[in-house]
Motif scaffolding. Structure first.
Motif, PDB file in Angstrom:
ATOM      1  N   ALA A 212      -7.656   1.068   1.830  1.00  0.00           N
ATOM      2  CA  ALA A 212      -7.098   0.171   1.162  1.00  0.00           C
ATOM      3  C   ALA A 212      -7.889  -0.812   0.293  1.00  0.00           C
ATOM      4  N   SER A 213      -9.185  -1.086   0.673  1.00  0.00           N
ATOM      5  CA  SER A 213     -10.221  -1.771   0.033  1.00  0.00           C
ATOM      6  C   SER A 213     -10.724  -1.106  -1.294  1.00  0.00           C
ATOM      7  N   MET A 214     -10.772   0.242  -1.354  1.00  0.00           N
ATOM      8  CA  MET A 214     -11.165   0.924  -2.521  1.00  0.00           C
ATOM      9  C   MET A 214      -9.986   0.992  -3.488  1.00  0.00           C
ATOM     10  N   PHE A 215      -8.776   1.052  -3.008  1.00  0.00           N
ATOM     11  CA  PHE A 215      -7.804   1.204  -4.067  1.00  0.00           C
ATOM     12  C   PHE A 215      -6.559   0.333  -3.868  1.00  0.00           C
ATOM     13  N   PRO A 216      -7.217  -1.206  -4.063  1.00  0.00           N
ATOM     14  CA  PRO A 216      -6.122  -2.327  -3.918  1.00  0.00           C
ATOM     15  C   PRO A 216      -5.011  -2.097  -4.898  1.00  0.00           C
ATOM     16  N   SER A 217      -4.779  -1.460  -6.018  1.00  0.00           N
ATOM     17  CA  SER A 217      -3.801  -1.462  -7.086  1.00  0.00           C
ATOM     18  C   SER A 217      -2.688  -0.711  -6.329  1.00  0.00           C
ATOM     19  N   HIS A 218      -2.931   0.228  -5.398  1.00  0.00           N
ATOM     20  CA  HIS A 218      -1.562   1.090  -4.935  1.00  0.00           C
ATOM     21  C   HIS A 218      -1.751   1.104  -3.408  1.00  0.00           C
ATOM     22  N   VAL A 219      -2.629   0.748  -2.708  1.00  0.00           N
ATOM     23  CA  VAL A 219      -2.826   0.992  -1.278  1.00  0.00           C
ATOM     24  C   VAL A 219      -2.767  -0.425  -0.549  1.00  0.00           C
ATOM     25  N   ARG A 220      -1.864  -0.524   0.663  1.00  0.00           N
ATOM     26  CA  ARG A 220      -2.063  -1.485   1.403  1.00  0.00           C
ATOM     27  C   ARG A 220      -2.273  -1.173   3.016  1.00  0.00           C
ATOM     28  N   ARG A 221      -2.969  -1.584   3.663  1.00  0.00           N
ATOM     29  CA  ARG A 221      -3.079  -1.459   4.885  1.00  0.00           C
ATOM     30  C   ARG A 221      -2.161  -2.288   5.727  1.00  0.00           C
ATOM     31  N   ILE A 222      -1.282  -1.771   6.737  1.00  0.00           N
ATOM     32  CA  ILE A 222      -0.473  -2.689   7.335  1.00  0.00           C
ATOM     33  C   ILE A 222      -0.493  -2.016   8.947  1.00  0.00           C
ATOM     34  N   ASN A 223       0.192  -3.028   9.625  1.00  0.00           N
ATOM     35  CA  ASN A 223       0.541  -2.702  11.166  1.00  0.00           C
ATOM     36  C   ASN A 223       1.904  -2.549  11.496  1.00  0.00           C
ATOM     37  N   ILE A 224       2.261  -1.495  12.189  1.00  0.00           N
ATOM     38  CA  ILE A 224       3.690  -1.464  12.262  1.00  0.00           C
ATOM     39  C   ILE A 224       4.039  -1.774  13.865  1.00  0.00           C
ATOM     40  N   GLY A 225       3.237  -2.376  14.447  1.00  0.00           N
ATOM     41  CA  GLY A 225       3.210  -2.753  15.914  1.00  0.00           C
ATOM     42  C   GLY A 225       1.962  -2.903  16.754  1.00  0.00           C
ATOM     43  N   ILE A 226       2.130  -3.105  17.775  1.00  0.00           N
ATOM     44  CA  ILE A 226       0.840  -3.156  18.940  1.00  0.00           C
ATOM     45  C   ILE A 226       1.322  -2.198  20.256  1.00  0.00           C
ATOM     46  N   SER A 227       0.219  -1.189  20.498  1.00  0.00           N
ATOM     47  CA  SER A 227       0.600  -0.457  21.608  1.00  0.00           C
ATOM     48  C   SER A 227       0.458  -1.005  22.996  1.00  0.00           C
ATOM     49  N   TYR A 228       0.939  -0.392  23.891  1.00  0.00           N
ATOM     50  CA  TYR A 228       1.017  -0.851  25.222  1.00  0.00           C
ATOM     51  C   TYR A 228      -0.332  -1.566  25.682  1.00  0.00           C
ATOM     52  N   GLU A 229      -1.412  -0.757  25.284  1.00  0.00           N
ATOM     53  CA  GLU A 229      -2.919  -1.377  25.688  1.00  0.00           C
ATOM     54  C   GLU A 229      -3.412  -2.276  24.678  1.00  0.00           C
ATOM     55  N   ARG A 231      -3.564  -2.068  21.143  1.00  0.00           N
ATOM     56  CA  ARG A 231      -4.267  -1.308  19.889  1.00  0.00           C
ATOM     57  C   ARG A 231      -3.163  -1.620  18.690  1.00  0.00           C
ATOM     58  N   ASP A 232      -3.679  -1.899  17.550  1.00  0.00           N
ATOM     59  CA  ASP A 232      -2.901  -1.723  16.267  1.00  0.00           C
ATOM     60  C   ASP A 232      -2.243  -0.234  16.226  1.00  0.00           C
ATOM     61  N   ILE A 233      -1.028  -0.234  15.777  1.00  0.00           N
ATOM     62  CA  ILE A 233      -0.592   1.057  15.314  1.00  0.00           C
ATOM     63  C   ILE A 233      -0.764   0.969  13.467  1.00  0.00           C
ATOM     64  N   PRO A 234      -1.724   1.579  13.071  1.00  0.00           N
ATOM     65  CA  PRO A 234      -2.009   1.388  11.825  1.00  0.00           C
ATOM     66  C   PRO A 234      -1.255   2.195  10.679  1.00  0.00           C
ATOM     67  N   ALA A 235      -1.121   1.758   9.583  1.00  0.00           N
ATOM     68  CA  ALA A 235      -0.343   2.468   8.467  1.00  0.00           C
ATOM     69  C   ALA A 235      -0.889   2.218   7.152  1.00  0.00           C
ATOM     70  N   LEU A 236      -0.752   3.150   6.390  1.00  0.00           N
ATOM     71  CA  LEU A 236      -1.054   2.704   4.906  1.00  0.00           C
ATOM     72  C   LEU A 236       0.238   2.877   3.981  1.00  0.00           C
ATOM     73  N   ARG A 237       0.511   1.676   3.301  1.00  0.00           N
ATOM     74  CA  ARG A 237       1.703   1.875   2.425  1.00  0.00           C
ATOM     75  C   ARG A 237       1.223   2.028   1.111  1.00  0.00           C
ATOM     76  N   VAL A 238       1.634   3.110   0.365  1.00  0.00           N
ATOM     77  CA  VAL A 238       1.037   3.754  -1.097  1.00  0.00           C
ATOM     78  C   VAL A 238       1.989   3.638  -1.929  1.00  0.00           C
ATOM     79  N   GLY A 239       1.702   2.890  -3.204  1.00  0.00           N
ATOM     80  CA  GLY A 239       2.906   2.944  -4.175  1.00  0.00           C
ATOM     81  C   GLY A 239       2.431   1.855  -5.085  1.00  0.00           C
ATOM     82  N   VAL A 240       3.005   2.045  -6.177  1.00  0.00           N
ATOM     83  CA  VAL A 240       2.713   0.863  -7.655  1.00  0.00           C
ATOM     84  C   VAL A 240       3.981   0.544  -7.832  1.00  0.00           C
TER      85      VAL A 240
END
Length: 585
Positions: A212-229, A231-240
């Motif tokens: 996400a840091s290297m390609f800010p023009s078309h990539v965003r790091r997002i979280n879709i929720g928090i696990s039971y313990e 932890r972040d449930i990480p995701a990448l949203r890719v698009g222009v």
């Protein structure tokens, strides 16, 4: 601070002279007698490792199964004593099922003995079992099944395959720092070194941040929720997205690609990461990818079950469920892919929290499934998102499955469209570089239907009792509740030789063939491809051909697809006629 961080990373990791100076990763043998030689890391490597850990806040070392305090596994390519103690007496057996009585007997025996059912479909059922329990299992089965089985893994095969799925001892330290190369290159191959091994969560999470840091023009790091313990449930949203403020803003068409609902299915997590990396680094270089990312957002979720995934690295390589407590203190975990509210049928497992497919005591009791569903609903209701496709990656058995999973007696409203695209996805995989044949069927039929030839030479479908319940799946929920027209569960390599323990050499080939399927999906959604009559006849008759020349490297492979992607035009009328006729039979 951020500029300094990237300067240090670039100095340490991008410089060709430094990369070429790095000692090569040692490859341990895949047999008990092949030695593995370790090399101490050079001073610059230890320095770079320390700096990267400081910048990214990484833990000192990822704990690995079979080691008492997180140190690397024993050298020599031989499983540690802890691995042998846990898995050394286990085997994997395959049973060939041909009747309803056999399926019922095997399902009942599996429930009584708390067996770990690895996979079941129209041809076979794979079960992991301790060797000393085999006589008890066979005693519960009809005579026809007592001889209709074969051992896929025996002696110490299972423990060895588990050992081989972890990074080799000599490459662990060097591998962690080189994985974060901003240029995303490798030292000697055309693929990123990140994909030479399966990666722990402690590496995947910051790697996603880096993308996400290297390609800010078309990539965003997002979280879709928090696990039971927690932890972040990480995701990448890719698009222009369009930059014209005067352009009317319509709902953004989005393709959702997920993996890791079942913790032990490491190849699914690595494949989603491979898809994300390939598309992110190909934007602007290849017209097929560029148009895809300008027309759609793609959301990549590699670890829907981060707690279970971490546990599979540190404690039990074959752990499947999440890690939340149940009513039985010594049986933790809920099967996240049985926890969704649509046609939830957890009554069948409610009394057995130790079951690998335990669905919880109520719909959405699985924390991660609930938060994932809440995130998806919020995206559609409040964030102007239109999910047009959903790919849920699993392993194993090489199948493209469409709804419904919960029942074989209800057809989805868009059945013909689902079948047409599924056949195209399977073909894209098959003609990929060293691609594998994938079966196409509904998620229910793929598990419980067998084909028989009657006396008058007609094909008849026989539905067997389910070995495991099929309700409450993410596939059915996204299709029915969220109205995602094209929803599929794709079960990746292989067909049983290794099962969930697919050798790491398969990471890139699996990624490439599924990448081809995603690119086909994009062209299909854009109306650029269809199936002509000849192709339809070939698919219906299940004649397989290798139609593509081998490509070299993921980007060159994309370029080749870009050149030939327009040769197929929408048609498919003959194919749909054949499909209807087949279903009537």
């Amino acid at each position: 601070m951020r500029q300094l961080s990237f300067a240090l990373i670039s100095l340490l990791l991008v410089s060709p002279s430094l990369i070429s100076a790095a000692p090569p990763s040692t490859q341990c043998g895949h047999t008990f007698h092949t030695p593995c030689h370790e090399h101490a890391p050079r001073p610059w490597r230890r320095l770079s490792d320390a700096i990267i850990r400081r910048i990214w806040g990484l833990p000192g070392k990822q704990h690995m199964l079979g080691t008492p305090s997180g140190e690397a596994p024993v050298a020599g390519g031989v499983p540690s004593g802890r691995l042998l103690a846990r898995y050394g007496e286990d085997i994997v057996m395959r049973f060939n099922i041909s009747s309803a009585d056999e399926a019922s007997a095997l399902a009942e025996a599996s429930d009584i003995l708390f067996l770990d059912v690895w996979e079941f479909n129209e041809n076979w059922v794979d079960i992991r079992i301790a060797k000393d329990v085999v006589p008890s299992l066979l005693g519960l089965l009809p005579p026809s099944l007592q001889t209709s089985h074969v051992a896929l893994m025996q002696d110490l095969d299972l423990a060895q395959a588990i050992f081989d799925s972890y990074p080799s001892p000599s490459s662990t330290q060097a591998h962690e720092d080189r994985s974060f190369t901003p240029s995303l290159r490798t030292s000697s191959s055309s693929e990123n070194i990140f994909f030479e091994d399966y990666q722990p969560f402690s590496v995947i999470d910051p790697w996603m941040n880096l993308l996400a840091s290297m390609f800010p023009s078309h990539v965003r790091r997002i979280n879709i929720g928090i696990s039971y313990e927690g932890r972040d449930i990480p995701a990448l949203r890719v698009g222009v997205h369009p930059t014209n403020d005067k352009q009317t803003s319509s709902a953004r068409k989005t393709i959702l690609i997920t993996a890791g609902s079942h913790a032990r299915e490491w190849i699914s997590t690595s494949t989603v990461n491979y898809l994300a990396w390939s598309l992110i680094t190909s934007y602007g270089k290849y017209s097929t990818v560029t148009r895809l990312l300008e027309s759609f957002d793609l959301v990549f979720v590699p670890t829907l079950n981060p707690d279970g995934y971490v546990y599979s690295w540190e404690t039990d390589r074959l752990w499947r469920k999440n890690r939340q407590p149940t009513t039985l203190r010594f049986c933790r975990g809920i099967d996240l892919d049985r926890s969704y509210s649509f046609e939830w049928d957890g009554e069948t497992t409610r009394g057995n929290p130790c079951s690998e497919s335990f669905a919880g005591d109520s719909p959405f009791e699985g924390v991660e499934a609930q938060r994932f569903a809440e995130w998806a609903k919020n995206e559609t209701e409040n964030n102007n998102v239109d999910f047009v496709a959903f790919l849920d990656l699993h392993s194993y058995s090489q199948q493209v499955l469409y709804p419904y999973s919960y029942s074989c007696h209800t057809d989805p409203p868009t059945l013909e469209d689902l079948e047409e695209l599924a056949l195209g996805l399977a073909k894209a995989i098959r003609i990929s570089r060293k691609g594998q044949p994938y079966k196409v069927t509904s998620a229910c039929e793929g598990n419980v239907a067998v084909s028989k030839i009657t006396k008058d030479n007609k094909k008849e479908r026989i539905f067997l009792p389910r070995i495991e319940l099929g309700g409450g799946s993410a596939l059915d929920w996204f299709y029915h509740e969220l109205k995602v027209k094209y929803a599929y569960q794709i079960k990746l390599r292989d067909t049983g030789s290794y099962g969930f323990l697919l050798p790491k050499e398969n990471i890139v080939p699996t990624g490439k063939e599924v990448l081809d399927a995603v690119l086909y999906l994009g062209r299909y959604m854009l109306g650029q491809v269809g199936l002509n009559e000849g192709e339809a006849r070939n698919m219906v008759s299940r004649e397989s051909h290798k139609l593509a020349e081998e490509a070299h490297g993921s980007h060159e492979h994309i370029e080749g697809i870009n050149k030939v992607g327009k040769e197929e035009e929408p048609n498919g009328s003959e194919m749909m006629w054949e499909l209807r006729k087949r279903r009537r039979r």
